[in-house]
Design an enzyme around this catalytic site. Structure first.
Site, PDB file in Angstrom:
ATOM      1  N   GLY A 247       0.817  -1.030   0.105  1.00 21.20           N
ATOM      2  CA  GLY A 247       0.091   0.023  -0.031  1.00 21.20           C
ATOM      3  C   GLY A 247       0.789   1.139   0.043  1.00 21.20           C
TER       4      GLY A 247
ATOM      5  N   GLN B  87       3.022   9.943   1.315  1.00 20.26           N
ATOM      6  CA  GLN B  87       4.248   9.245   1.418  1.00 20.26           C
ATOM      7  C   GLN B  87       5.090   9.509   0.282  1.00 20.26           C
ATOM      8  OE1 GLN B  87       2.308   5.346   2.262  1.00 20.26           O
ATOM      9  NE2 GLN B  87       4.204   5.124   3.212  1.00 20.26           N
TER      10      GLN B  87
ATOM     11  N   CYS C  41       5.904  -0.654   7.244  1.00 18.77           N
ATOM     12  CA  CYS C  41       5.628   0.529   6.434  1.00 18.77           C
ATOM     13  C   CYS C  41       6.612   1.204   5.395  1.00 18.77           C
ATOM     14  CB  CYS C  41       5.169   1.708   7.481  1.00 18.77           C
ATOM     15  SG  CYS C  41       4.801   3.485   6.406  1.00 18.77           S
ATOM     16  N   LEU C  42       6.502   1.389   4.566  1.00 22.86           N
ATOM     17  CA  LEU C  42       7.325   1.680   3.404  1.00 22.86           C
ATOM     18  C   LEU C  42       8.094   3.172   3.929  1.00 22.86           C
ATOM     19  CD1 LEU C  42       5.800   1.315  -0.170  1.00 22.86           C
ATOM     20  CD2 LEU C  42       7.532  -0.209   1.177  1.00 22.86           C
TER      21      LEU C  42
ATOM     22  N   HIS D  57      -4.537   1.748   7.645  1.00 24.25           N
ATOM     23  CA  HIS D  57      -2.846   2.252   7.658  1.00 24.25           C
ATOM     24  C   HIS D  57      -2.850   3.604   6.678  1.00 24.25           C
ATOM     25  CE1 HIS D  57       1.368   1.493   7.995  1.00 24.25           C
ATOM     26  NE2 HIS D  57       1.247   1.961   6.782  1.00 24.25           N
ATOM     27  N   GLU D  58      -3.333   3.222   5.447  1.00 21.33           N
ATOM     28  CA  GLU D  58      -3.129   4.221   4.213  1.00 21.33           C
ATOM     29  C   GLU D  58      -3.872   5.468   4.438  1.00 21.33           C
ATOM     30  OE1 GLU D  58      -0.498   3.849   2.634  1.00 21.33           O
ATOM     31  OE2 GLU D  58      -0.222   1.807   2.946  1.00 21.33           O
TER      32      GLU D  58
ATOM     33  N   HIS E  78      -2.155   7.642   6.770  1.00 21.90           N
ATOM     34  CA  HIS E  78      -1.164   8.585   6.190  1.00 21.90           C
ATOM     35  C   HIS E  78      -2.013   9.946   5.663  1.00 21.90           C
ATOM     36  CE1 HIS E  78       2.502   6.417   6.400  1.00 21.90           C
ATOM     37  NE2 HIS E  78       1.782   5.344   5.753  1.00 21.90           N
TER      38      HIS E  78
END
Length: 189
Positions: A68, A73, A113-114, A155-156, A159
């Site tokens: 994701g 991000q 997480c990225l 989660h996204e 962000h």
């Protein structure tokens, strides 16, 4: 190009996104970058610029590799998310202006997480969510998601709201993670 379908190696039907042969990997912001705390703005019109952003985000997410990615991000303050939780990378989902309208249950899962590379911690999320959003064509849809997909959606969306999954951890864990990532950044320079 004609009507021929162009299929990316990951199975994404790129012509559906107006593929013109140009895609770009975007830089993923790393925690504790303060830009990750900025809230995204609603997309007022789904146009070619938004579809180009979706293409770039998709390429970036798969290349990272991740499941994701939120536009914030990659330092774009738009409410756009791409995700693919499938094992074969053939289930790309696009959420523009996503809103969770219902949630239930509790699901504890180890998240990564990225933007927080190498860190995995258990976070409790809703086990089931109903999300409303627009797709890459600007069409409204509603989706009921459970387990991993539900967690990824939450989660996204976090962000997009300026939150990172480490915000759910104790202050001590947050400090350790910050120091660890700052050390890795200094060593990389």
């Amino acid at each position: 190009m004609g009507d021929r379908a162009i299929v990316h190696p990951w199975g994404v039907r790129l012509q559906e996104f107006g593929y013109n042969g140009v895609m770009a990997l975007r830089e993923i912001l790393r925690y504790p970058d303060p830009r990750l705390r900025e809230k995204a703005q609603a997309v007022l019109r789904v146009d070619d610029d938004i579809r180009a952003l979706v293409r770039d985000m998709t390429e970036t997410m798969y290349h990272a590799p991740g499941i994701g990615l939120a536009a914030t991000q990659v330092n774009v303050k738009k409410r756009v998310v791409v995700m693919d939780t499938s094992a074969n990378r053939k289930d790309l989902r696009v959420f523009i202006n996503p809103v969770i309208v219902e949630s239930s249950g509790v699901f504890g899962v180890e998240e990564g997480c990225l933007s927080v590379p190498g860190v995995f911690e258990e976070v409790e999320r809703a086990q089931k969510v109903v999300v409303r959003a627009l797709d890459e064509q600007g069409e409204a849809f509603e989706l009921t998601a459970e387990d991993l997909l539900a967690v990824c959606i939450q989660h996204e969306i976090d962000h997009l709201d300026g939150r990172v999954f480490v915000d759910y951890l104790s202050r001590l864990k947050q400090q350790r993670i910050r120091k660890k990532l700052e050390k890795h950044l200094r060593m990389a320079m």
